[in-house]
Design a protein around this motif. Structure first.
Motif, PDB file in Angstrom:
ATOM      1  N   UNK A  77       0.169  -0.884   0.091  1.00  0.00           N
ATOM      2  CA  UNK A  77       0.031  -0.215   0.470  1.00  0.00           C
ATOM      3  C   UNK A  77       0.749   1.311  -0.526  1.00  0.00           C
ATOM      4  N   UNK A  78       2.391   1.369   0.632  1.00  0.00           N
ATOM      5  CA  UNK A  78       2.953   2.343   0.805  1.00  0.00           C
ATOM      6  C   UNK A  78       3.964   2.377  -0.649  1.00  0.00           C
ATOM      7  N   UNK A  79       3.412   1.550  -1.488  1.00  0.00           N
ATOM      8  CA  UNK A  79       4.288   1.520  -2.858  1.00  0.00           C
ATOM      9  C   UNK A  79       3.571   1.935  -4.187  1.00  0.00           C
ATOM     10  N   UNK A  80       2.920   3.516  -3.742  1.00  0.00           N
ATOM     11  CA  UNK A  80       2.440   4.034  -5.002  1.00  0.00           C
ATOM     12  C   UNK A  80       3.177   5.004  -5.783  1.00  0.00           C
ATOM     13  N   UNK A  81       2.957   5.051  -6.672  1.00  0.00           N
ATOM     14  CA  UNK A  81       3.469   5.588  -7.928  1.00  0.00           C
ATOM     15  C   UNK A  81       4.684   7.055  -7.202  1.00  0.00           C
ATOM     16  N   UNK A  82       4.211   8.152  -6.660  1.00  0.00           N
ATOM     17  CA  UNK A  82       5.050   9.089  -6.126  1.00  0.00           C
ATOM     18  C   UNK A  82       6.107   8.060  -5.291  1.00  0.00           C
ATOM     19  N   UNK A  83       5.827   6.826  -4.981  1.00  0.00           N
ATOM     20  CA  UNK A  83       7.015   6.183  -3.913  1.00  0.00           C
ATOM     21  C   UNK A  83       7.803   5.651  -4.655  1.00  0.00           C
ATOM     22  N   UNK A  84       7.622   5.058  -6.003  1.00  0.00           N
ATOM     23  CA  UNK A  84       8.068   4.606  -6.959  1.00  0.00           C
ATOM     24  C   UNK A  84       9.735   5.410  -7.030  1.00  0.00           C
ATOM     25  N   UNK A  85       8.843   6.592  -7.294  1.00  0.00           N
ATOM     26  CA  UNK A  85       9.855   7.683  -7.888  1.00  0.00           C
ATOM     27  C   UNK A  85      10.854   8.198  -6.689  1.00  0.00           C
ATOM     28  N   UNK A  86      10.505   7.965  -5.961  1.00  0.00           N
ATOM     29  CA  UNK A  86      11.287   8.391  -4.386  1.00  0.00           C
ATOM     30  C   UNK A  86      12.050   7.266  -4.060  1.00  0.00           C
ATOM     31  N   UNK A  87      11.826   6.318  -4.627  1.00  0.00           N
ATOM     32  CA  UNK A  87      12.632   4.952  -4.303  1.00  0.00           C
ATOM     33  C   UNK A  87      13.972   4.963  -5.632  1.00  0.00           C
ATOM     34  N   UNK A  88      13.578   5.830  -6.600  1.00  0.00           N
ATOM     35  CA  UNK A  88      14.424   5.151  -7.593  1.00  0.00           C
ATOM     36  C   UNK A  88      15.071   6.307  -7.597  1.00  0.00           C
ATOM     37  N   UNK A  89      14.878   8.074  -6.885  1.00  0.00           N
ATOM     38  CA  UNK A  89      15.946   8.477  -6.957  1.00  0.00           C
ATOM     39  C   UNK A  89      16.856   8.807  -5.147  1.00  0.00           C
ATOM     40  N   UNK A  90      15.894   7.670  -4.700  1.00  0.00           N
ATOM     41  CA  UNK A  90      17.067   7.342  -3.443  1.00  0.00           C
ATOM     42  C   UNK A  90      18.002   6.731  -4.023  1.00  0.00           C
ATOM     43  N   UNK A  91      17.706   5.408  -4.547  1.00  0.00           N
ATOM     44  CA  UNK A  91      18.776   5.080  -4.987  1.00  0.00           C
ATOM     45  C   UNK A  91      19.886   4.948  -6.408  1.00  0.00           C
ATOM     46  N   UNK A  92      19.554   6.132  -6.430  1.00  0.00           N
ATOM     47  CA  UNK A  92      20.536   6.686  -8.208  1.00  0.00           C
ATOM     48  C   UNK A  92      21.247   7.565  -7.304  1.00  0.00           C
ATOM     49  N   UNK A  93      20.802   8.335  -6.117  1.00  0.00           N
ATOM     50  CA  UNK A  93      21.163   8.598  -4.897  1.00  0.00           C
ATOM     51  C   UNK A  93      22.516   7.764  -3.621  1.00  0.00           C
ATOM     52  N   UNK A  94      22.182   6.940  -3.781  1.00  0.00           N
ATOM     53  CA  UNK A  94      23.290   5.428  -2.927  1.00  0.00           C
ATOM     54  C   UNK A  94      24.245   5.533  -4.038  1.00  0.00           C
ATOM     55  N   UNK A  95      24.244   4.679  -5.459  1.00  0.00           N
ATOM     56  CA  UNK A  95      24.711   4.427  -6.486  1.00  0.00           C
ATOM     57  C   UNK A  95      26.458   5.802  -6.381  1.00  0.00           C
ATOM     58  N   UNK A  96      24.985   7.248  -6.517  1.00  0.00           N
ATOM     59  CA  UNK A  96      26.311   8.018  -6.604  1.00  0.00           C
ATOM     60  C   UNK A  96      27.168   8.658  -5.547  1.00  0.00           C
ATOM     61  N   UNK A  97      27.210   8.114  -4.794  1.00  0.00           N
ATOM     62  CA  UNK A  97      27.567   7.925  -3.251  1.00  0.00           C
ATOM     63  C   UNK A  97      28.960   6.515  -3.268  1.00  0.00           C
ATOM     64  N   UNK A  98      28.065   5.832  -3.692  1.00  0.00           N
ATOM     65  CA  UNK A  98      28.776   4.763  -2.987  1.00  0.00           C
ATOM     66  C   UNK A  98      29.823   3.865  -4.414  1.00  0.00           C
ATOM     67  N   UNK A  99      29.548   4.252  -6.142  1.00  0.00           N
ATOM     68  CA  UNK A  99      29.621   3.822  -6.905  1.00  0.00           C
ATOM     69  C   UNK A  99      30.349   4.826  -8.431  1.00  0.00           C
ATOM     70  N   UNK A 100      29.113   4.981  -9.149  1.00  0.00           N
ATOM     71  CA  UNK A 100      28.693   6.144  -9.822  1.00  0.00           C
ATOM     72  C   UNK A 100      27.191   6.184 -10.543  1.00  0.00           C
ATOM     73  N   UNK A 101      27.343   7.697 -10.926  1.00  0.00           N
ATOM     74  CA  UNK A 101      26.098   8.001 -10.996  1.00  0.00           C
ATOM     75  C   UNK A 101      25.585   7.440 -12.060  1.00  0.00           C
TER      76      UNK A 101
END
Length: 405
Positions: A77-101
């Motif tokens: 129920x928390x996996x609505x569309x806006x949350x999906x986009x937020x997950x993508x942004x958070x995952x991208x941020x993690x990869x940018x910090x620990x690997x490469x953007x």
């Protein structure tokens, strides 16, 4: 391809399950993120096939489960569309910090809609590819909205989506009305590849047409003839990955892999002890290999161990030698299997009488022949298997000459 499991915490403190897949040489030129379809997970075979094809084109691919799906924490129920986009942004941020953007976003179905929104907010993203994406986010509401409307409950409602039970609420439904994808695509101004099947019964082909018309060049469309929405046929998902990999090369500068120079020898091995631990690069004139040790002894298991390569050389030489011998004799040998293991065994265990008992290198070679081969022919092939050049080299006295350069 090597897969590494990651745990990524999103802005709500929930842990997202992810897999980072690297090219065979473990040195990606660029990074990509794959967003899976609605109610699916990153372990879907189609997702793995697309990721594998992209790694073969030099990309590292991060595929992850959205909140409440697969092995990620949270409720559906928390996996609505806006949350999906937020997950993508958070995952991208993690990869940018620990690997490469990550510079390429790939999305399937509703994941395709999510990557379009995320790409509009992330400057580092240089290109976007969608597969079976809807042109309007609320397109997916028909899968469950009537079940919510028919329910007398005001809070959580159990619905059936694609034959699977999920618990959602009214807020979950209303979330899908908040994004205007056609308007967003008009302002995206990034290379866009739209892939869609004309026979997609879940998200009709008209969605691809609407997205394409609103997008600006450079934009591309590829029809996935005879494919279904979930790309259940393996050849379809492999094709999608290969096309995305080829298309992306147009928008990413070519990176030449640094080749080790054999300097006239047959091959060179190189180990950066500080950065790579045991992971060793091996270069012949035309081929690159990776050797490593298993995790159990401190390695990263990115490639076969040195003794596995020794076994591999013996196996390859054995079957090639048997092929040539059988062809020369015109025997009906169709396939050969050779199973090889190396170990250290004591001479007593091998029933060897030595003046000084000791441990010896022991290689086990097991043969299996496919074809119309008689017992006499099998025995002869067994003899020939011991005469392959690599077998004879290992079994003979070898003179080593080592010098310092």
């Amino acid at each position: 391809m090597k897969s590494t499991k990651l745990k990524i915490q999103n802005r709500k403190g929930l842990t997202l399950n992810a897999n980072l897949e690297l090219p065979a040489n473990q040195k990606p030129n660029y990074y990509a993120i794959f967003a899976h379809c609605f109610t699916c997970s990153s372990s879907l075979k189609a997702v793995r096939n697309v990721s594998r094809a992209l790694t073969q084109n030099g990309f590292a691919v991060l595929r992850f489960d959205f909140t409440g799906l697969g092995r990620s924490e949270g409720e559906f129920a928390d996996s609505h569309f806006s949350a999906n986009v937020e997950d993508l942004l958070d995952v991208h941020s993690y990869m940018s910090q620990h690997y490469q953007a990550p510079s390429l976003l790939v999305g399937h179905s509703l994941g395709g809609a999510a990557v379009l929104v995320a790409a509009s907010e992330i400057e580092a993203v240089k290109a976007v590819a969608t597969v079976g994406a809807p042109a309007t986010v609320d397109h997916v509401k028909h899968l469950f909205s009537h079940q919510v409307e028919e329910s007398e409950e005001k809070g959580d409602v159990k619905v059936n989506i694609g034959g699977r039970p999920f618990v959602i609420n009214q807020d979950f439904v209303e979330e899908f009305d908040k994004t205007d994808l056609p308007a967003l695509v008009k302002t995206l101004r990034k290379p866009l590849l739209i892939m869609h099947s004309p026979f997609d019964k879940t998200v009709g082909i008209a969605n691809a047409e609407q997205l394409y018309k609103n997008a600006h060049h450079p934009k591309s469309f590829v029809s996935l003839d005879n494919a279904d929405h979930l790309l259940t046929k393996e050849e379809d998902s492999q094709y999608v990955g290969e096309i995305i990999g080829t298309w992306a090369k147009r928008y990413f500068p070519k990176v030449e892999n640094v080749m080790l120079d054999t300097e006239g020898d047959q091959l060179v091995g190189h180990l950066n002890i500080v950065e790579d631990n045991f992971t060793t690069s091996i270069q012949t004139k035309n081929h690159t290999l990776i050797a490593d040790e298993p995790a159990s002894v401190g390695g990263k298991d990115f490639g076969p161990s040195p003794y596995e390569y020794l076994n591999a050389a013996l196996a390859a030489c054995t079957v090639m030698t048997l092929k040539m011998y059988a062809e020369r004799k015109k025997w009906d040998l169709k396939e050969v299997y050779v199973y090889i293991s190396h170990s250290r065994k004591h001479s007593d265990d091998l029933n060897l009488v030595l003046e000084k008992p000791k441990y010896l290198d022991h290689i086990s070679k097991k043969l299996k022949f496919i074809g119309d081969i008689s017992e006499e022919q099998s025995q002869r092939l067994k003899e020939i298997a011991s005469r392959c050049p690599v077998h004879k080299t290992i079994a003979s006295e070898v003179i080593f000459e080592t010098e310092i350069l």
